[in-house]
Design an enzyme around this catalytic site. Structure first.
Site, PDB file in Angstrom:
ATOM      1  N   GLU A 256       0.809  -1.216   0.000  1.00  0.00           N
ATOM      2  CA  GLU A 256       0.000   0.000   0.000  1.00  0.00           C
ATOM      3  C   GLU A 256       0.845   1.270   0.000  1.00  0.00           C
ATOM      4  OE1 GLU A 256      -3.013  -0.355   3.001  1.00  0.00           O
ATOM      5  OE2 GLU A 256      -3.946  -2.053   1.976  1.00  0.00           O
TER       6      GLU A 256
ATOM      7  N   LYS B 169     -15.749  -1.669   1.693  1.00  0.00           N
ATOM      8  CA  LYS B 169     -14.950  -2.124   0.556  1.00  0.00           C
ATOM      9  C   LYS B 169     -15.883  -2.742  -0.480  1.00  0.00           C
ATOM     10  CE  LYS B 169     -10.826  -3.009   3.376  1.00  0.00           C
ATOM     11  NZ  LYS B 169      -9.875  -4.023   3.893  1.00  0.00           N
TER      12      LYS B 169
END
Length: 431
Positions: A209, A341
């Site tokens: 990330e 999500k």
């Protein structure tokens, strides 16, 4: 002018070099929407199924040609001629056609890619930005806010090849006046963190990330070096910038205990691990802890939620953006914040329903990326269009992460005062 005339699915590559599904939805009048499905590394067991081919001779079994075939075959056949503006109807057709509880026939990656591409095509046909169209679908037209970024500047756990147990150590620029300023603050801290790590002889390679992934002496040391970087950047920790963590505790839950390799393989009960985290919050201004226990540890989560009271005890692996599970959690007093999500549930309509349920119950909703991403920046529009208040989309490196920040800058520029950046007010217990 919003009738679907063609749908195309294809296999593309995500930020980890693995295949994922991209879909195009074409409408009358030449309007086109395109979207790609993300993919997670630490996943909840009750997430909608990400359909992979399993053919080890191709992409080590991670190909998505079956999901792409579903897009180009039965999904396209069912949706051609339908009105793209009817997002709920489009999503229902795909869900019903799949016919499984977890979208395992077509794959959530196939259904989601088409769902999001359809929303983009409909927005184009209406002559409006995606965030505006999402606000209308959400039943909140014209109501926007810019989200507070949760920037994952140290990666551990499943997101990095290091010895840090806790998966994400994040900064939140709550003292900024705009999202553009918040992003600048985050960038400055990120670069100062590199200097701090280098001065200590530590690695500055990045994880999935975009955050640094050094080997550290303990999980607490991650917070210590971040605090040092915040100060070096000229900001005050706790005032200008607060901290957050994603423990992803399911990844180190073994035989009923939480085993931290970075703490000398020390094993904790649910209550002991809660108190371990509590000690960290006493040392540092940590205002949000996500997945502080295993997804199956409902009793532990109930204890943790009551123990922390005001600070967000967020659930990702437990709730998996699923309204049925979230409803049960609300009734049992589990957590007070949810990670949103798209691909955990598999459609835009179901995602919006989860956000609404969370907000109606007084939970905060944090719009989130996955560790496997593409250049698709739809979550930025989702965060603004639902006025969610917070967004998790990684660090200040890797284009797959920065694409979302850049989209937020563009949206803020377009909306101006219509989309305020509320900073600290968006954080539970911090207003």
């Amino acid at each position: 002018m919003s009738k679907i005339v063609k749908i195309i699915g294809r296999e593309i590559i995500d930020s980890r070099g693995n295949p994922t599904v991209e879909a195009e939805v074409h409408l009358e009048g030449g309007f086109v929407g395109m979207a790609a499905a993300p993919s997670g590394a630490s996943t909840g067991s009750r997430e909608a199924l990400e359909l992979r081919d399993g053919d080890k001779s191709r992409f080590l079994g991670k190909g998505v040609t079956k999901a792409v075939a579903a897009v180009n075959g039965p999904i396209a056949q069912a949706l051609i001629g339908k009105d793209a503006k009817d997002q709920a109807g489009i999503d229902k057709i795909m869900i019903d056609l799949d016919g499984t509880e977890n979208k395992s026939k077509f794959g959530a990656n196939a259904i989601l890619a088409v769902s999001l591409a359809n929303a983009k095509a409909a927005a184009a046909a209406k002559g409006m930005p995606l965030y505006e169209h999402i606000a209308e679908l959400n039943g909140t037209p014209g109501k926007y806010s810019m989200p507070v970024p949760m920037m994952n500047i140290i990666n551990g756990g499943e997101h990095a090849d290091n010895n840090v147990d806790i998966q994400e150590f994040m900064i939140q620029p709550v003292g900024a006046k705009t999202v553009k300023e918040a992003i600048r603050m985050g960038s400055e801290v990120f670069h100062h963190l590199a200097k701090v790590l280098k001065a200590k002889g530590m690695n500055t390679a990045v994880g999935d990330e975009g955050g640094y992934a050094p080997n550290l002496g303990s999980n607490a040391e991650a917070l210590a070096v971040i605090a040092e970087a915040v100060k070096a950047a000229g900001y005050e920790l706790g005032k200008d910038i607060t901290l957050a963590m994603d423990c992803a505790a399911s990844e180190f839950y073994k035989d009923g205990k939480y085993v931290l390799a970075g703490e000398g393989n020390k094993a904790f009960t649910s209550e002991e691990f809660t108190h371990f985290l509590e000690e960290l919050t006493k040392q540092y201004p940590i205002v949000s802890i996500e997945d502080g226990l295993d997804e199956s540890d409902w009793d532990g989560f109930a204890y943790q939620t009551k123990f922390w009271r005001q600070n967000p005890a967020g659930c990702d692996d437990l709730f998996v953006t699923n309204t049925k599970i979230l409803k049960e959690g609300i009734e049992k007093g589990i957590a007070n914040s949810i990670l949103i999500k798209f691909n955990q549930i598999g459609s835009l309509t179901e995602t919006l329903a989860a956000i609404k349920m969370a907000k109606d119950a007084g939970y905060t909703a944090v719009i989130s990326h996955r560790s496997g991403e593409t250049e698709d920046a739809t979550i930025a529009d989702l965060a603004v269009g639902t006025a969610a208040g917070q967004i998790k989309t990684g660090s200040m490196s890797r284009s797959d992460r920065v694409a979302k920040y850049n989209q937020l800058i563009r949206i803020e520029e377009a909306l101006g005062e219509k989309a305020p950046y509320n900073g600290r007010k968006e954080i539970k217990g911090q207003a």
